[in-house]
Design a protein around this motif. Structure first.
Motif, PDB file in Angstrom:
ATOM      1  N   ALA A 106       9.441   3.752  23.581  1.00 51.38           N
ATOM      2  CA  ALA A 106       9.247   4.507  24.817  1.00 51.38           C
ATOM      3  C   ALA A 106      10.254   4.071  25.874  1.00 51.38           C
ATOM      4  O   ALA A 106      10.665   2.906  25.919  1.00 51.38           O
ATOM      5  N   SER A 107      10.661   4.999  26.733  1.00 47.01           N
ATOM      6  CA  SER A 107      11.565   4.691  27.835  1.00 47.01           C
ATOM      7  C   SER A 107      10.815   4.407  29.127  1.00 47.01           C
ATOM      8  O   SER A 107      11.389   3.863  30.074  1.00 47.01           O
ATOM      9  N   ALA A 108       9.557   4.803  29.194  1.00 52.06           N
ATOM     10  CA  ALA A 108       8.703   4.550  30.357  1.00 52.06           C
ATOM     11  C   ALA A 108       7.264   4.693  29.892  1.00 52.06           C
ATOM     12  O   ALA A 108       6.999   5.197  28.791  1.00 52.06           O
ATOM     13  N   GLY A 124      14.368   2.544  33.289  1.00 48.19           N
ATOM     14  CA  GLY A 124      14.283   3.451  32.150  1.00 48.19           C
ATOM     15  C   GLY A 124      14.253   4.898  32.614  1.00 48.19           C
ATOM     16  O   GLY A 124      14.001   5.179  33.790  1.00 48.19           O
ATOM     17  N   ARG A 125      14.509   5.815  31.716  1.00 45.28           N
ATOM     18  CA  ARG A 125      14.548   7.235  32.053  1.00 45.28           C
ATOM     19  C   ARG A 125      13.253   7.932  31.639  1.00 45.28           C
ATOM     20  O   ARG A 125      12.665   7.605  30.618  1.00 45.28           O
ATOM     21  N   ILE A 126      12.838   8.891  32.473  1.00 38.72           N
ATOM     22  CA  ILE A 126      11.692   9.723  32.110  1.00 38.72           C
ATOM     23  C   ILE A 126      12.143  11.108  31.655  1.00 38.72           C
ATOM     24  O   ILE A 126      11.398  11.813  30.990  1.00 38.72           O
ATOM     25  N   GLY A 172      19.088  10.896  23.237  1.00 39.30           N
ATOM     26  CA  GLY A 172      19.182  11.033  24.690  1.00 39.30           C
ATOM     27  C   GLY A 172      17.970  11.660  25.330  1.00 39.30           C
ATOM     28  O   GLY A 172      17.905  11.753  26.562  1.00 39.30           O
ATOM     29  N   LEU A 173      17.001  12.097  24.520  1.00 41.29           N
ATOM     30  CA  LEU A 173      15.789  12.703  25.078  1.00 41.29           C
ATOM     31  C   LEU A 173      14.691  11.627  25.148  1.00 41.29           C
ATOM     32  O   LEU A 173      14.244  11.143  24.108  1.00 41.29           O
ATOM     33  N   PRO A 174      14.266  11.247  26.350  1.00 40.56           N
ATOM     34  CA  PRO A 174      13.330  10.124  26.492  1.00 40.56           C
ATOM     35  C   PRO A 174      11.910  10.468  26.039  1.00 40.56           C
ATOM     36  O   PRO A 174      11.486  11.628  26.062  1.00 40.56           O
ATOM     37  N   VAL A 175      11.204   9.420  25.628  1.00 38.35           N
ATOM     38  CA  VAL A 175       9.794   9.513  25.261  1.00 38.35           C
ATOM     39  C   VAL A 175       8.984   8.642  26.204  1.00 38.35           C
ATOM     40  O   VAL A 175       9.346   7.482  26.450  1.00 38.35           O
ATOM     41  N   ARG A 225      13.861   2.679  38.470  1.00 41.64           N
ATOM     42  CA  ARG A 225      14.097   1.236  38.514  1.00 41.64           C
ATOM     43  C   ARG A 225      12.946   0.479  37.843  1.00 41.64           C
ATOM     44  O   ARG A 225      13.141  -0.605  37.312  1.00 41.64           O
ATOM     45  N   SER A 226      11.754   1.047  37.897  1.00 44.97           N
ATOM     46  CA  SER A 226      10.576   0.473  37.248  1.00 44.97           C
ATOM     47  C   SER A 226      10.011   1.529  36.315  1.00 44.97           C
ATOM     48  O   SER A 226       9.750   2.654  36.753  1.00 44.97           O
ATOM     49  N   PRO A 227       9.786   1.219  35.033  1.00 42.69           N
ATOM     50  CA  PRO A 227       9.401   2.258  34.057  1.00 42.69           C
ATOM     51  C   PRO A 227       7.922   2.603  34.093  1.00 42.69           C
ATOM     52  O   PRO A 227       7.264   2.683  33.057  1.00 42.69           O
TER      53      PRO A 227
END
Length: 501
Positions: free
Chosen positions: A367-369, A41-43, A344-347, A50-52
């Motif tokens: 959430a992305s992470a 996931g993206r921060i 496209g803006l991660p939470v 690779r791991s959120p």
């Protein structure tokens, strides 16, 4: 009939806010094994993990050891700012230099330097190998290499480096252009531990070491930048000039992301101006901002240029929570707003996540992470370890950085400003080493996503948007029963991470 309710209907019709434990998710249909679940996931807009998992910027959690261990496991640590700017910048450099593919800034000495110069470098950085160039700088003509094996048995520390180094004629090196795989193959064929790489004029360009090759092979999920260095973030206050100076030092030290803490005092406008100014001066620098709990505050941070939003309960420093929002509701509402208005803006779900079940729920809510609170209990965390018989506990002390909160008008002599602590004291069970505990958390996330029928975070968020993901609220009694059962299962199945119980 359908089981459960779509999350949008659950939260829009709710009369109060909810925590992760108040929710239960309906199982989905899975045609794959948990080992095939992709949890990356993206921060921020450009940084993917690779791991959120993220270690938050608390003074009792993230310093060099935890940031390094978590990055090797595929996550990232945000170094706390409860210390001097120089000390925090030194931590950034230590994490970045702990592993790399091509070492772009190797330790370099000149032939006329003495062994005492190498001793000084070893004392500061812990590294005992230096490349020798004609001018003692990167780009100088390669003349040799000196290692601990060359110098440890020499008593006179004023001996010249040129007299003890391995000279160029006996040195194995490579010329650019060369890719990383070819450099590793060259080292393997020559059976050497260090491989300097030079340009067409024999000027030093970079170096590859066997120890870094070994660490990369042992940690295939490691979070690394384009040069093979571990990813690391650092926190700043985002209000005063000293915060700006700190941010500049951290960027120059190599931080991959700057986390702006919007709960360190000041006004909201000051934080927005700080973020806008930082993005204008360093357009490629990734900026996290938060924690926030409302769509209104998240929108202002995103409009100011933040590349990722930390969402969670906002600490007030008071005895009771007067301002804020319960975590599950905050993550769902803010992430939904971001997907619609700032795609496209991660939470990042920040706070209240103490196990893999809560992490799965936070990811399912958008959430992305996740900023995992339970990482404060691993051996690498910065808090003090207390040993009481066979039990180990991690002490989360009150933060050293205090925030001045005005309780009356600034000009009131009878009510001066009083410092309010940002953190609170708590005692949490120890969880062993991060190398053992983090894979356990990730495996729990994979199994949870498989139970939901989601093979990736993108698929999970797609189920959230189209109503495939469904859930229900549960009573306090069911929460209690499930917690007892989950605790028994954890103790039975994973004794290696239950050392504190």
């Amino acid at each position: 009939g359908e089981d459960g309710w779509p999350f949008e209907k659950l939260f829009d019709g709710a009369k109060c806010a909810y925590f992760y434990d108040d929710l239960v998710l309906m199982p989905g249909h899975a045609t794959f094994e948990a080992s095939n679940v992709e949890v990356s996931g993206r921060i921020t807009k450009t940084i993917a993990l690779r791991s959120p998992l993220v270690a938050g910027p608390e003074g009792t959690t993230t310093e060099v050891e935890l940031a390094t261990a978590l990055a090797l496991a595929g996550g990232i640590g945000i170094l706390h700012c409860n210390q001097g700017a120089e000390q925090q910048s030194a931590m950034v450099r230590k994490v970045k230099l702990s592993m790399s593919s091509f070492i772009l800034e190797p330790l370099i000495l000149a032939p006329d330097h003495m062994l005492e110069h190498l001793d000084t470098i070893r004392e500061k950085s812990g590294c005992c190998t230096a490349v020798v160039t004609s001018n003692g700088e990167l780009g100088g003509i390669l003349e040799g290499i000196v290692t601990s094996r060359d110098v440890d048995s020499i008593g006179d520390r004023r001996t010249r480096i040129a007299d003890v180094m391995t000279p160029l004629e006996r040195l194995v090196f490579a010329k650019e252009p060369i890719d990383y795989a070819s450099a590793v193959q060259r080292m393997r064929e020559a059976r050497v531990a260090k491989l300097p790489i030079v340009d067409e004029n024999n000027g030093l360009v970079c170096m590859v070491t066997r120890s870094d090759v070994k660490r990369l092979r042992q940690n295939p999920l490691a979070s690394v930048d384009s040069h093979g260095h571990l990813l690391v973030g650092a926190a700043v206050g985002g209000v005063a000039q000293e915060d700006w100076d700190r941010a500049v030092m951290l960027i120059e030290a190599g931080a991959d992301v700057i986390s702006v803490d919007v709960c360190t005092g000041g006004t909201g406008d000051e934080h927005m101006d700080f973020i806008s100014r930082l993005k204008a001066a360093y357009p490629t620098m990734q900026v996290l901002a938060g924690p926030v709990s409302t769509c209104r505050r998240a929108r202002r941070l995103a409009a100011a240029g933040a590349d990722g939003i930390r969402v969670g309960k906002q600490p007030t420093g008071m005895d009771e929570a007067i301002v804020g929002r319960v975590e599950a509701t905050a993550v769902f509402e803010v992430s939904r707003y971001m997907r619609v208005n700032f795609p496209g803006l991660p939470v990042l779900a920040d706070g209240g996540i103490n196990d893999s079940g809560q992490a799965v729920k936070a990811l399912a809510l958008g959430a992305s992470a996740v900023v995992c609170s339970t990482l404060s209990a691993v051996d690498e965390a910065a808090g003090r370890l207390i040993v009481n018989g066979s039990a180990c506990s991690r002490l989360s002390c009150t933060g050293e950085r205090l925030r001045a909160t005005p309780l009356a008008e600034p000009d009131s002599a009878s009510h001066p400003q009083k410092p309010m602590p940002v953190l609170v004291a708590s005692l949490v069970p120890g969880s062993g080493t991060a190398r053992t505990f983090v894979p356990y958390l990730i495996e729990g996330v994979r199994n949870g996503m498989r139970d939901l029928g989601a093979e990736s975070l993108a698929a999970l968020h797609g189920f959230l948007d189209d109503g495939t993901l469904r859930g229900e609220f549960r009573s306090a009694g069911s929460v209690k029963v499930c917690d007892v059962e989950a605790e028994a299962l954890r103790r039975a199945s994973h004794p290696e991470v239950m050392v504190g119980y």
